[in-house]
Design a protein around this motif. Sequence first.
Motif, PDB file in Angstrom:
ATOM      1  N   MET A   2       0.820  -1.203   0.000  1.00  0.00           N
ATOM      2  CA  MET A   2       0.000   0.000   0.000  1.00  0.00           C
ATOM      3  C   MET A   2       0.858   1.258   0.000  1.00  0.00           C
ATOM      4  N   ALA A   3       1.957   1.243   0.779  1.00  0.00           N
ATOM      5  CA  ALA A   3       2.826   2.418   0.825  1.00  0.00           C
ATOM      6  C   ALA A   3       3.436   2.715  -0.546  1.00  0.00           C
ATOM      7  N   ASP A   4       3.794   1.672  -1.280  1.00  0.00           N
ATOM      8  CA  ASP A   4       4.350   1.864  -2.623  1.00  0.00           C
ATOM      9  C   ASP A   4       3.276   2.367  -3.589  1.00  0.00           C
ATOM     10  N   TYR A   5       2.074   1.828  -3.459  1.00  0.00           N
ATOM     11  CA  TYR A   5       0.970   2.242  -4.317  1.00  0.00           C
ATOM     12  C   TYR A   5       0.716   3.743  -4.191  1.00  0.00           C
ATOM     13  N   HIS A   6       0.775   4.265  -2.967  1.00  0.00           N
ATOM     14  CA  HIS A   6       0.489   5.683  -2.739  1.00  0.00           C
ATOM     15  C   HIS A   6       1.710   6.568  -2.930  1.00  0.00           C
ATOM     16  N   SER A  19       7.099  -2.644   9.847  1.00  0.00           N
ATOM     17  CA  SER A  19       6.391  -1.500   9.263  1.00  0.00           C
ATOM     18  C   SER A  19       4.879  -1.633   9.398  1.00  0.00           C
ATOM     19  N   ARG A  20       4.443  -2.717  10.001  1.00  0.00           N
ATOM     20  CA  ARG A  20       3.005  -2.911  10.169  1.00  0.00           C
ATOM     21  C   ARG A  20       2.448  -1.979  11.243  1.00  0.00           C
ATOM     22  N   GLU A  73      -4.628 -10.885   4.774  1.00  0.00           N
ATOM     23  CA  GLU A  73      -4.535  -9.447   4.507  1.00  0.00           C
ATOM     24  C   GLU A  73      -4.309  -8.684   5.800  1.00  0.00           C
ATOM     25  N   PHE A  74      -4.987  -9.096   6.877  1.00  0.00           N
ATOM     26  CA  PHE A  74      -4.818  -8.435   8.170  1.00  0.00           C
ATOM     27  C   PHE A  74      -3.398  -8.651   8.693  1.00  0.00           C
ATOM     28  N   ALA A  75      -2.928  -9.882   8.653  1.00  0.00           N
ATOM     29  CA  ALA A  75      -1.605 -10.204   9.188  1.00  0.00           C
ATOM     30  C   ALA A  75      -0.489  -9.497   8.424  1.00  0.00           C
ATOM     31  N   ALA A  76      -0.719  -9.208   7.145  1.00  0.00           N
ATOM     32  CA  ALA A  76       0.304  -8.543   6.348  1.00  0.00           C
ATOM     33  C   ALA A  76       0.435  -7.069   6.692  1.00  0.00           C
ATOM     34  N   ASN A  77      -0.591  -6.492   7.329  1.00  0.00           N
ATOM     35  CA  ASN A  77      -0.594  -5.049   7.559  1.00  0.00           C
ATOM     36  C   ASN A  77      -0.716  -4.633   9.020  1.00  0.00           C
TER      37      ASN A  77
END
Length: 323
Positions: free
Chosen positions: A15-19, A114-115, A79-83
């Motif tokens: 998500m950080a790269d996307y934005h 970084s989560r 998805e939750f665990a990744a973020n």
Amino acid sequence: MTKLSAPGVYLDLPMADYHSDCMADGPSVSASGLWTLLSECPAKFWDASYLNPAATIDEPSKALNIGKAAHALALGEPEFAANFVVCPYDNLAKKPGYDWNIEWKRRVEAGEESRTLVRADAFKDVQAMAAALRRSPQVAGAFTGGKPEVSLIWLDPETGVYLKSRPDWLPDDPAASFLQDYKTSVSILPRKLSADAFKYGYHLQAAMQVDAVKAVLGIDPLGIAHICQEKEAPYLAELRMFTPQQIDYGRLLYRKALRIFAECWSRHLAGKPPRVAWPGYTTEPQYFETPFYISKEMENENGDFSNGGEAAADDPARYLRAG
């Protein structure tokens, strides 16, 4: 990060790269940035933009983090665990929570983590929201038969600007199943949520998601469904959708915002000062607009309060000019 060299479908783009400045050969904008340009002004967009080396980045609030955590868990535990990471302690001021928090901060500062941290008490609310969503007769079957958080990036032929869209859920067959977007709110009372949807530009975002599937995948999508849930018990979750006319309006708006971005970016590349390249709400001094209720009050008085006459024709800027 390694910048992307071409438009397309990206399944695991963080998500950080996307934005961020994710494209190698030009700027890219998402629905949130375009909505800021349109609903506020270019200066506000630039102040928080990844394109601005001196951007102002606000820390997310606790309520916003809970909403994001609920969003991630609704899309699935991976998805939750990744973020997110759940802190096992409610009290971080006393041992053992204090020691746990010290180690967590060390890992963050060292770049090992970084989560986003979710406190144990907040995670209970997030779990309750996910459970309520699965009990809802309208949306219990949401987020199945597809993939979460797929990034779709394409080059706009009119402006030469990269557009990016990230549906919460991309179905395996977008022609036969709806794209899905998850929204949390204090209230999903129909009239209130409808007002919020247009206030926050959900219609613009929805139009971009529909167009992204067509531009990148070459598929005319069936449409987009919004799974909307309240953040307080009993965590009601219901389905909302935009009409075709509302989607068309969202498309008109994002195209308008995209042209504004292209004009501002052109001035930026030409070396114009930030407040010239990215102007505020107005480019020239203006008179105050008369609110409707004040207009009615003025009409009820005997004097002439029309907008005509010498005062209205005067130049408001002359009072600030020297000489």
